[in-house]
Motif scaffolding. Structure first.
Motif, PDB file in Angstrom:
ATOM      1  N   ILE A  78      -5.788   9.047  13.872  1.00  0.00           N
ATOM      2  CA  ILE A  78      -4.628   8.436  12.840  1.00  0.00           C
ATOM      3  C   ILE A  78      -4.992   7.018  12.998  1.00  0.00           C
ATOM      4  N   VAL A  79      -5.075   6.398  14.092  1.00  0.00           N
ATOM      5  CA  VAL A  79      -5.184   4.964  14.177  1.00  0.00           C
ATOM      6  C   VAL A  79      -6.553   4.545  13.565  1.00  0.00           C
ATOM      7  N   LYS A  80      -7.510   5.338  13.736  1.00  0.00           N
ATOM      8  CA  LYS A  80      -9.089   4.917  13.115  1.00  0.00           C
ATOM      9  C   LYS A  80      -8.793   5.024  11.550  1.00  0.00           C
ATOM     10  N   GLN A  81      -8.138   6.183  11.206  1.00  0.00           N
ATOM     11  CA  GLN A  81      -8.192   6.216   9.695  1.00  0.00           C
ATOM     12  C   GLN A  81      -7.133   5.068   9.095  1.00  0.00           C
ATOM     13  N   GLU A  82      -6.309   4.599   9.661  1.00  0.00           N
ATOM     14  CA  GLU A  82      -5.402   3.408   9.336  1.00  0.00           C
ATOM     15  C   GLU A  82      -6.252   2.175   9.137  1.00  0.00           C
ATOM     16  N   ILE A  85      -8.653   2.046   6.390  1.00  0.00           N
ATOM     17  CA  ILE A  85      -8.100   1.814   5.024  1.00  0.00           C
ATOM     18  C   ILE A  85      -7.678   0.480   5.122  1.00  0.00           C
ATOM     19  N   LEU A  86      -7.182  -0.158   6.083  1.00  0.00           N
ATOM     20  CA  LEU A  86      -7.101  -1.658   6.167  1.00  0.00           C
ATOM     21  C   LEU A  86      -8.373  -2.560   5.921  1.00  0.00           C
ATOM     22  N   LYS A  87      -9.466  -2.049   6.388  1.00  0.00           N
ATOM     23  CA  LYS A  87     -10.616  -2.798   6.361  1.00  0.00           C
ATOM     24  C   LYS A  87     -10.980  -2.563   4.791  1.00  0.00           C
ATOM     25  N   ALA A  89      -9.115  -2.422   2.381  1.00  0.00           N
ATOM     26  CA  ALA A  89      -7.946  -3.151   1.438  1.00  0.00           C
ATOM     27  C   ALA A  89      -8.480  -4.623   1.392  1.00  0.00           C
ATOM     28  N   VAL A  90      -8.465  -5.084   2.695  1.00  0.00           N
ATOM     29  CA  VAL A  90      -8.954  -6.474   2.972  1.00  0.00           C
ATOM     30  C   VAL A  90     -10.352  -6.833   2.183  1.00  0.00           C
ATOM     31  N   GLY A  91     -11.270  -5.926   1.996  1.00  0.00           N
ATOM     32  CA  GLY A  91     -12.492  -6.125   1.208  1.00  0.00           C
ATOM     33  C   GLY A  91     -12.105  -6.074  -0.249  1.00  0.00           C
ATOM     34  N   ILE A  92     -11.263  -5.392  -0.696  1.00  0.00           N
ATOM     35  CA  ILE A  92     -10.720  -5.141  -1.986  1.00  0.00           C
ATOM     36  C   ILE A  92     -10.097  -6.434  -2.553  1.00  0.00           C
ATOM     37  N   PHE A  93      -9.065  -6.837  -1.626  1.00  0.00           N
ATOM     38  CA  PHE A  93      -8.355  -8.273  -1.875  1.00  0.00           C
ATOM     39  C   PHE A  93      -9.062  -9.497  -1.694  1.00  0.00           C
ATOM     40  N   SER A  94     -10.095  -9.446  -1.048  1.00  0.00           N
ATOM     41  CA  SER A  94     -10.748 -10.622  -0.862  1.00  0.00           C
ATOM     42  C   SER A  94     -11.920 -10.819  -2.065  1.00  0.00           C
ATOM     43  N   ARG A  95     -12.022  -9.857  -2.620  1.00  0.00           N
ATOM     44  CA  ARG A  95     -13.269  -9.834  -3.882  1.00  0.00           C
ATOM     45  C   ARG A  95     -12.241 -10.079  -4.810  1.00  0.00           C
ATOM     46  N   GLU A  96     -11.066 -10.104  -5.053  1.00  0.00           N
ATOM     47  CA  GLU A  96     -10.254 -10.465  -6.188  1.00  0.00           C
ATOM     48  C   GLU A  96      -9.961 -11.968  -6.116  1.00  0.00           C
ATOM     49  N   ARG A  97     -10.026 -12.486  -5.080  1.00  0.00           N
ATOM     50  CA  ARG A  97      -9.652 -13.937  -4.999  1.00  0.00           C
ATOM     51  C   ARG A  97     -10.842 -14.817  -5.369  1.00  0.00           C
ATOM     52  N   GLN A  98     -11.970 -14.417  -5.289  1.00  0.00           N
ATOM     53  CA  GLN A  98     -13.224 -14.925  -5.609  1.00  0.00           C
ATOM     54  C   GLN A  98     -13.497 -15.419  -7.174  1.00  0.00           C
TER      55      GLN A  98
END
Length: 98
Positions: A78-82, A85-87, A89-98
């Motif tokens: 479960i922790v690996k899946q979380e 998911i967070l990795k 999310a970080v990738g998605i949000f860091s692309r939006e700011r550029q």
């Protein structure tokens, strides 16, 4: 032709070991009378001596240590899946700011 492995209840195993120890008969004779191999009685006797009350847990029933390992593995998955998911999310949000 496949050989079908017989399964025995924990009660049967304990009783077979008790008979082998208290009857005064050789283990091979007790095994023949019960219709099992003498190797089975030897293995059951060792398991009963090593694990005591936790011997012969059966399918689905596990010792406390096995249950703890299973619980921790499930929690780790479960922790690996979380984490994954967070990795993402970080990738998605860091692309939006550029």
């Amino acid at each position: 032709m496949q050989k079908v492995q017989k399964t025995y209840t924990a009660e049967f195993k304990r009783e077979a070991v008790r008979l082998a120890q208290t009857s005064g008969k050789p283990i091979a004779q007790v095994a023949r009378e019960l219709g099992i191999s003498d190797t089975s009685i030897h293995q059951w006797r060792k398991e009963l001596a090593a694990l005591g009350g936790e011997a012969f847990p059966g399918s689905g029933h596990q010792t406390a240590q096995e249950e703890e390992v299973r619980r921790l593995k499930r929690e780790l998955e479960i922790v690996k899946q979380e984490r994954d998911i967070l990795k993402k999310a970080v990738g998605i949000f860091s692309r939006e700011r550029q």
